[in-house]
Design a protein around this motif. Structure first.
Motif, PDB file in Angstrom:
ATOM      1  N   ARG A   1       0.834  -1.211   0.000  1.00  0.00           N
ATOM      2  CA  ARG A   1       0.000   0.000   0.000  1.00  0.00           C
ATOM      3  C   ARG A   1       0.867   1.259   0.000  1.00  0.00           C
ATOM      4  O   ARG A   1       0.556   2.237  -0.702  1.00  0.00           O
ATOM      5  CB  ARG A   1      -0.931  -0.020   1.211  1.00  0.00           C
ATOM      6  N   LEU A   2       1.949   1.245   0.765  1.00  0.00           N
ATOM      7  CA  LEU A   2       2.853   2.392   0.771  1.00  0.00           C
ATOM      8  C   LEU A   2       3.498   2.590  -0.599  1.00  0.00           C
ATOM      9  O   LEU A   2       3.669   3.729  -1.059  1.00  0.00           O
ATOM     10  CB  LEU A   2       3.924   2.219   1.850  1.00  0.00           C
ATOM     11  N   PHE A   3       3.854   1.502  -1.258  1.00  0.00           N
ATOM     12  CA  PHE A   3       4.418   1.616  -2.602  1.00  0.00           C
ATOM     13  C   PHE A   3       3.423   2.282  -3.555  1.00  0.00           C
ATOM     14  O   PHE A   3       3.802   3.115  -4.393  1.00  0.00           O
ATOM     15  CB  PHE A   3       4.810   0.253  -3.147  1.00  0.00           C
ATOM     16  N   LEU A   4       2.152   1.926  -3.435  1.00  0.00           N
ATOM     17  CA  LEU A   4       1.133   2.536  -4.291  1.00  0.00           C
ATOM     18  C   LEU A   4       0.942   4.014  -3.959  1.00  0.00           C
ATOM     19  O   LEU A   4       0.667   4.828  -4.846  1.00  0.00           O
ATOM     20  CB  LEU A   4      -0.185   1.775  -4.150  1.00  0.00           C
ATOM     21  N   HIS A   5       1.094   4.377  -2.701  1.00  0.00           N
ATOM     22  CA  HIS A   5       0.962   5.779  -2.306  1.00  0.00           C
ATOM     23  C   HIS A   5       2.157   6.604  -2.790  1.00  0.00           C
ATOM     24  O   HIS A   5       1.993   7.680  -3.359  1.00  0.00           O
ATOM     25  CB  HIS A   5       0.842   5.885  -0.793  1.00  0.00           C
ATOM     26  N   VAL A   6       3.365   6.097  -2.528  1.00  0.00           N
ATOM     27  CA  VAL A   6       4.585   6.871  -2.800  1.00  0.00           C
ATOM     28  C   VAL A   6       5.032   6.747  -4.259  1.00  0.00           C
ATOM     29  O   VAL A   6       5.558   7.702  -4.836  1.00  0.00           O
ATOM     30  CB  VAL A   6       5.720   6.424  -1.854  1.00  0.00           C
ATOM     31  N   GLN A   7       4.854   5.569  -4.855  1.00  0.00           N
ATOM     32  CA  GLN A   7       5.286   5.282  -6.215  1.00  0.00           C
ATOM     33  C   GLN A   7       6.772   5.623  -6.421  1.00  0.00           C
ATOM     34  O   GLN A   7       7.130   6.395  -7.314  1.00  0.00           O
ATOM     35  CB  GLN A   7       4.396   6.028  -7.215  1.00  0.00           C
ATOM     36  N   PRO A   8       7.638   5.026  -5.601  1.00  0.00           N
ATOM     37  CA  PRO A   8       9.069   5.350  -5.694  1.00  0.00           C
ATOM     38  C   PRO A   8       9.763   4.621  -6.839  1.00  0.00           C
ATOM     39  O   PRO A   8       9.249   3.636  -7.382  1.00  0.00           O
ATOM     40  CB  PRO A   8       9.602   4.855  -4.348  1.00  0.00           C
ATOM     41  N   ASP A   9      10.945   5.104  -7.177  1.00  0.00           N
ATOM     42  CA  ASP A   9      11.808   4.397  -8.109  1.00  0.00           C
ATOM     43  C   ASP A   9      12.663   3.368  -7.385  1.00  0.00           C
ATOM     44  O   ASP A   9      13.007   2.327  -7.951  1.00  0.00           O
ATOM     45  CB  ASP A   9      12.729   5.393  -8.826  1.00  0.00           C
ATOM     46  N   VAL A  10      13.036   3.668  -6.153  1.00  0.00           N
ATOM     47  CA  VAL A  10      13.885   2.794  -5.359  1.00  0.00           C
ATOM     48  C   VAL A  10      13.410   2.852  -3.914  1.00  0.00           C
ATOM     49  O   VAL A  10      12.969   3.907  -3.440  1.00  0.00           O
ATOM     50  CB  VAL A  10      15.372   3.205  -5.474  1.00  0.00           C
ATOM     51  N   ALA A  11      13.465   1.730  -3.213  1.00  0.00           N
ATOM     52  CA  ALA A  11      13.115   1.682  -1.793  1.00  0.00           C
ATOM     53  C   ALA A  11      14.211   0.927  -1.052  1.00  0.00           C
ATOM     54  O   ALA A  11      14.783  -0.031  -1.588  1.00  0.00           O
ATOM     55  CB  ALA A  11      11.766   0.998  -1.577  1.00  0.00           C
ATOM     56  N   VAL A  12      14.494   1.363   0.174  1.00  0.00           N
ATOM     57  CA  VAL A  12      15.606   0.803   0.937  1.00  0.00           C
ATOM     58  C   VAL A  12      15.081   0.192   2.234  1.00  0.00           C
ATOM     59  O   VAL A  12      14.345   0.850   2.978  1.00  0.00           O
ATOM     60  CB  VAL A  12      16.666   1.881   1.250  1.00  0.00           C
ATOM     61  N   PHE A  13      15.484  -1.048   2.496  1.00  0.00           N
ATOM     62  CA  PHE A  13      15.115  -1.775   3.712  1.00  0.00           C
ATOM     63  C   PHE A  13      16.392  -2.285   4.368  1.00  0.00           C
ATOM     64  O   PHE A  13      17.326  -2.706   3.693  1.00  0.00           O
ATOM     65  CB  PHE A  13      14.201  -2.964   3.380  1.00  0.00           C
ATOM     66  N   GLY A  14      16.415  -2.307   5.698  1.00  0.00           N
ATOM     67  CA  GLY A  14      17.608  -2.724   6.412  1.00  0.00           C
ATOM     68  C   GLY A  14      17.837  -4.220   6.366  1.00  0.00           C
ATOM     69  O   GLY A  14      16.891  -5.016   6.493  1.00  0.00           O
ATOM     70  N   GLU A  15      19.096  -4.618   6.231  1.00  0.00           N
ATOM     71  CA  GLU A  15      19.434  -6.035   6.277  1.00  0.00           C
ATOM     72  C   GLU A  15      19.279  -6.621   7.673  1.00  0.00           C
ATOM     73  O   GLU A  15      19.248  -7.844   7.819  1.00  0.00           O
ATOM     74  CB  GLU A  15      20.867  -6.247   5.790  1.00  0.00           C
ATOM     75  N   LYS A  16      19.174  -5.778   8.693  1.00  0.00           N
ATOM     76  CA  LYS A  16      18.929  -6.305  10.046  1.00  0.00           C
ATOM     77  C   LYS A  16      17.664  -7.155  10.063  1.00  0.00           C
ATOM     78  O   LYS A  16      17.611  -8.208  10.697  1.00  0.00           O
ATOM     79  CB  LYS A  16      18.831  -5.143  11.040  1.00  0.00           C
ATOM     80  N   ASP A  17      16.637  -6.708   9.358  1.00  0.00           N
ATOM     81  CA  ASP A  17      15.405  -7.474   9.202  1.00  0.00           C
ATOM     82  C   ASP A  17      15.498  -8.250   7.883  1.00  0.00           C
ATOM     83  O   ASP A  17      14.771  -7.970   6.924  1.00  0.00           O
ATOM     84  CB  ASP A  17      14.203  -6.539   9.217  1.00  0.00           C
ATOM     85  N   TYR A  18      16.397  -9.232   7.857  1.00  0.00           N
ATOM     86  CA  TYR A  18      16.745  -9.879   6.597  1.00  0.00           C
ATOM     87  C   TYR A  18      15.566 -10.634   5.987  1.00  0.00           C
ATOM     88  O   TYR A  18      15.343 -10.577   4.768  1.00  0.00           O
ATOM     89  CB  TYR A  18      17.930 -10.833   6.804  1.00  0.00           C
ATOM     90  N   GLN A  19      14.817 -11.342   6.798  1.00  0.00           N
ATOM     91  CA  GLN A  19      13.676 -12.076   6.264  1.00  0.00           C
ATOM     92  C   GLN A  19      12.674 -11.111   5.642  1.00  0.00           C
ATOM     93  O   GLN A  19      12.139 -11.369   4.552  1.00  0.00           O
ATOM     94  CB  GLN A  19      13.012 -12.911   7.371  1.00  0.00           C
TER      95      GLN A  19
ATOM     96  N   ILE B   1      16.510  -9.901  17.237  1.00  0.00           N
ATOM     97  CA  ILE B   1      16.841 -10.695  16.054  1.00  0.00           C
ATOM     98  C   ILE B   1      18.135 -10.147  15.461  1.00  0.00           C
ATOM     99  O   ILE B   1      18.494  -8.984  15.663  1.00  0.00           O
ATOM    100  CB  ILE B   1      15.731 -10.671  14.993  1.00  0.00           C
ATOM    101  N   ASP B   2      18.848 -11.010  14.730  1.00  0.00           N
ATOM    102  CA  ASP B   2      20.072 -10.582  14.065  1.00  0.00           C
ATOM    103  C   ASP B   2      20.391 -11.610  12.984  1.00  0.00           C
ATOM    104  O   ASP B   2      19.793 -12.696  12.938  1.00  0.00           O
ATOM    105  CB  ASP B   2      21.229 -10.462  15.042  1.00  0.00           C
ATOM    106  N   ASN B   3      21.324 -11.274  12.126  1.00  0.00           N
ATOM    107  CA  ASN B   3      21.732 -12.183  11.066  1.00  0.00           C
ATOM    108  C   ASN B   3      23.093 -11.793  10.547  1.00  0.00           C
ATOM    109  O   ASN B   3      23.563 -10.668  10.767  1.00  0.00           O
ATOM    110  CB  ASN B   3      20.697 -12.203   9.943  1.00  0.00           C
ATOM    111  N   ILE B   4      23.732 -12.727   9.842  1.00  0.00           N
ATOM    112  CA  ILE B   4      25.053 -12.485   9.302  1.00  0.00           C
ATOM    113  C   ILE B   4      25.241 -13.354   8.057  1.00  0.00           C
ATOM    114  O   ILE B   4      24.723 -14.472   7.998  1.00  0.00           O
ATOM    115  CB  ILE B   4      26.134 -12.782  10.367  1.00  0.00           C
ATOM    116  N   SER B   5      25.956 -12.839   7.084  1.00  0.00           N
ATOM    117  CA  SER B   5      26.240 -13.616   5.878  1.00  0.00           C
ATOM    118  C   SER B   5      27.372 -14.599   6.170  1.00  0.00           C
ATOM    119  O   SER B   5      28.280 -14.315   6.962  1.00  0.00           O
ATOM    120  CB  SER B   5      26.643 -12.684   4.739  1.00  0.00           C
TER     121      SER B   5
END
Length: 292
Positions: A142-160, A285-289
């Motif tokens: 829904r946020l994507f439909l509102h904002v209609q961005p070209d790029v969106a950034v999400f943290g790898e901390k919440d990897y899933q 929660i945490d994760n590592i490659s």
């Protein structure tokens, strides 16, 4: 003050106001970056805004505590909220617009449509919070439909979450590039999180053990140790550090999130090690490659 313009970052509360501004930017040849948040901002969020600014000429951040990703008895009502402090932090890193929708703006009366990314949403955190990723996928769509961005950034901390959003974007054909932002950590290795505010001073001193155990496990796995032995040791180390309940420490395929076989990783393998455990009343929660 906005570091780009020297003026206070603008804020809008309705989809109509937001899209009016986005249209004006696009007509001027601007590109749009987007960082969705639930507020209680910290250095990790601000690093995502900075990353978005390297890939787009205008950056929108949203602050919305999404009710559909909280189950009954979780911390929706007590989730930390401080709009003025959050806006000041966004100002400091040059965010161009803050979107502050009400629940009614995101979920109009009578809404019946939700987004479900099957399988991936039912693993790892999804086992313990079966509602969570369906709420996340729905609100992000829904946020994507509102904002209609070209790029969106999400943290790898919440990897899933990051991987589920990537899959949703691919499956639904959103014309949006999804970037993962590196995890921002405190000096002892603890991943920065809004819920770290819940930790007591004693718990905070123990919290770095989660990342330390995952790091040790990643080194052993990269050297060819068997996963079952390594994961068992990591769980034991975390619990011995004062955590009260273990949810999981798992070694998974980084794209599908499915568990990898209990055999030494073949040379060249890239995997992801994820962990979740309770420290007092706070779930970390945490994760590592991991690369062999």
């Amino acid at each position: 003050m906005n570091s780009k313009t020297g003026t206070l970052t603008a804020a809008v509360r309705s989809r109509a106001e937001l899209q009016q501004q986005v249209r004006a930017w696009r007509q001027a040849g601007e590109t749009i970056g987007f960082v969705p948040t639930m507020g209680a901002l910290h250095g990790g969020h601000l690093s995502l805004v900075k990353t978005a600014a390297t890939r787009a000429t205008k950056v929108v951040a949203s602050i919305f505590v999404n009710p559909t990703q909280f189950a009954p008895g979780e911390d929706f009502d007590t989730y930390p909220r401080d709009e003025s402090a959050d806006r000041a932090k966004l100002d400091s890193v040059g965010c161009d617009l803050v979107y502050l929708p009400a629940v009614e703006e995101m979920y109009p009366d009578g809404t019946r449509t939700n987004v479900r990314v099957e399988q991936m949403s039912d693993l790892l955190d999804g086992i313990y919070r079966p509602h969570f990723f369906y709420g996340v996928a729905t609100v992000v769509a829904r946020l994507f439909l509102h904002v209609q961005p070209d790029v969106a950034v999400f943290g790898e901390k919440d990897y899933q979450q990051l991987q589920i959003i990537r899959r949703m974007v691919r499956d639904l054909g959103f014309p949006i590039e999804i970037l993962g932002g590196r995890t921002t950590r405190d000096p002892d290795g603890l991943a920065q999180s809004s819920r770290n505010l819940y930790l007591t001073s004693e718990e905070r001193r123990a919290a770095g053990a989660l990342q330390a155990a995952l790091h040790r496990a990643s080194v052993r796995l990269s050297l060819g140790a068997k996963p079952a032995e390594v994961l068992s040791e990591a769980r034991d180390l975390i619990m011995a550090s004062g955590f009260r309940e273990m949810n999981y420490v798992s070694l998974v395929d980084p794209d599908t999130l499915e568990d990898l076989p209990d055999a030494p990783l073949p040379d060249g393998t890239v995997a992801r090690l994820l962990g979740a455990a309770w420290l007092g009343k706070t779930r970390l929660i945490d994760n590592i490659s991991v690369t062999r």
